[in-house]
Design a protein around this motif. Structure first.
Motif, PDB file in Angstrom:
ATOM      1  N   LYS A 107     -26.558  10.481 -25.769  1.00 37.47           N
ATOM      2  CA  LYS A 107     -26.569  11.626 -24.867  1.00 37.47           C
ATOM      3  C   LYS A 107     -26.744  12.893 -25.675  1.00 37.47           C
ATOM      4  CE  LYS A 107     -23.870   9.974 -21.010  1.00 37.47           C
ATOM      5  NZ  LYS A 107     -22.747  10.243 -20.127  1.00 37.47           N
TER       6      LYS A 107
ATOM      7  N   ALA B 194     -26.346  16.897 -26.394  1.00 34.70           N
ATOM      8  CA  ALA B 194     -25.285  17.858 -26.175  1.00 34.70           C
ATOM      9  C   ALA B 194     -25.647  18.748 -24.996  1.00 34.70           C
ATOM     10  CB  ALA B 194     -25.082  18.698 -27.427  1.00 34.70           C
ATOM     11  N   LYS B 195     -24.644  19.064 -24.200  1.00 36.26           N
ATOM     12  CA  LYS B 195     -24.885  19.877 -23.025  1.00 36.26           C
ATOM     13  C   LYS B 195     -24.843  21.350 -23.408  1.00 36.26           C
ATOM     14  CE  LYS B 195     -22.939  16.462 -19.973  1.00 36.26           C
ATOM     15  NZ  LYS B 195     -21.820  16.076 -19.153  1.00 36.26           N
ATOM     16  N   THR B 196     -25.679  22.093 -22.748  1.00 36.30           N
ATOM     17  CA  THR B 196     -25.693  23.532 -22.983  1.00 36.30           C
ATOM     18  C   THR B 196     -24.478  24.146 -22.291  1.00 36.30           C
ATOM     19  OG1 THR B 196     -26.981  24.013 -20.999  1.00 36.30           O
ATOM     20  CG2 THR B 196     -28.222  23.547 -23.028  1.00 36.30           C
TER      21      THR B 196
ATOM     22  N   GLU C  53     -24.440  26.437 -20.154  1.00 38.29           N
ATOM     23  CA  GLU C  53     -24.740  26.602 -18.729  1.00 38.29           C
ATOM     24  C   GLU C  53     -24.517  25.301 -17.959  1.00 38.29           C
ATOM     25  OE1 GLU C  53     -27.017  27.496 -21.140  1.00 38.29           O
ATOM     26  OE2 GLU C  53     -26.661  29.644 -21.080  1.00 38.29           O
ATOM     27  N   GLN C  54     -24.909  24.171 -18.578  1.00 42.86           N
ATOM     28  CA  GLN C  54     -24.704  22.873 -17.931  1.00 42.86           C
ATOM     29  C   GLN C  54     -23.210  22.579 -17.790  1.00 42.86           C
ATOM     30  OE1 GLN C  54     -27.004  20.517 -20.706  1.00 42.86           O
ATOM     31  NE2 GLN C  54     -28.580  20.123 -19.164  1.00 42.86           N
ATOM     32  N   LYS C  55     -22.449  22.887 -18.842  1.00 39.64           N
ATOM     33  CA  LYS C  55     -21.003  22.662 -18.791  1.00 39.64           C
ATOM     34  C   LYS C  55     -20.366  23.510 -17.692  1.00 39.64           C
ATOM     35  CE  LYS C  55     -20.474  21.496 -23.672  1.00 39.64           C
ATOM     36  NZ  LYS C  55     -19.910  21.910 -24.959  1.00 39.64           N
TER      37      LYS C  55
ATOM     38  N   GLU D  59     -21.174  21.998 -14.303  1.00 42.31           N
ATOM     39  CA  GLU D  59     -20.369  20.801 -14.051  1.00 42.31           C
ATOM     40  C   GLU D  59     -18.936  21.178 -13.705  1.00 42.31           C
ATOM     41  OE1 GLU D  59     -20.643  18.117 -17.341  1.00 42.31           O
ATOM     42  OE2 GLU D  59     -22.674  17.493 -16.842  1.00 42.31           O
TER      43      GLU D  59
END
Length: 142
Positions: free
Chosen positions: A68, A70-72, A74-76, A79
């Motif tokens: 996977k 890493a989430k940005t 903004e994505q975090k 969520e």
């Protein structure tokens, strides 16, 4: 010894660019599978078609991985906002259930009061139950 099959070994240079792009487009749109494309156009190897998909297709083959990414931030945040909304819905649902349960308790209390007045019986226990005589006898023996 003669070779009786009409098989002709071909290279990728034998296929026109427009044919390659058409095959890739058809596969990506789901009109045909790789195997069907091979049979229909006489392509000798599956890897040939896969190479065309890698070169000319829309799928990002280089970045595909089971790991996977890493989430940005903004994505975090998105969520977490979705999780907050879900928890708020759950909280509201549980508060509604608690409100209904409180009303039920009040209603059942009223029903018990009414039954006690109407039938002149004690439904609720008003005193703490006393210990049984058997346990008192056991305590005296020790």
């Amino acid at each position: 010894m003669e070779n009786s099959s009409n098989y002709v070994k071909r290279s990728q240079r034998d296929y026109s660019m427009s044919l390659k792009l058409q095959i890739v487009s058809d596969i990506e749109k789901g009109f045909i599978s790789i195997t069907q494309a091979r049979k229909q156009y006489g392509i000798q190897s599956r890897s040939t078609v896969v190479q065309w998909l890698i070169k000319f297709g829309n799928f990002d083959w280089e970045n595909q991985s089971p790991i996977k990414m890493a989430k940005t931030p903004e994505q975090k945040i998105m969520e977490l906002e979705a999780q907050v909304k879900l928890l708020e819905k759950q909280k509201a649902f549980l508060e509604k259930q608690a409100f209904v349960a409180d009303k039920k308790v009040i209603l059942f209390d009223m029903m018990i009061d009414l039954a006690e007045k109407e039938y002149h019986i004690d439904i609720r226990k008003n005193s703490v139950p006393e210990q049984s005589t058997n346990s008192e006898k056991k305590n005296e023996k020790q």
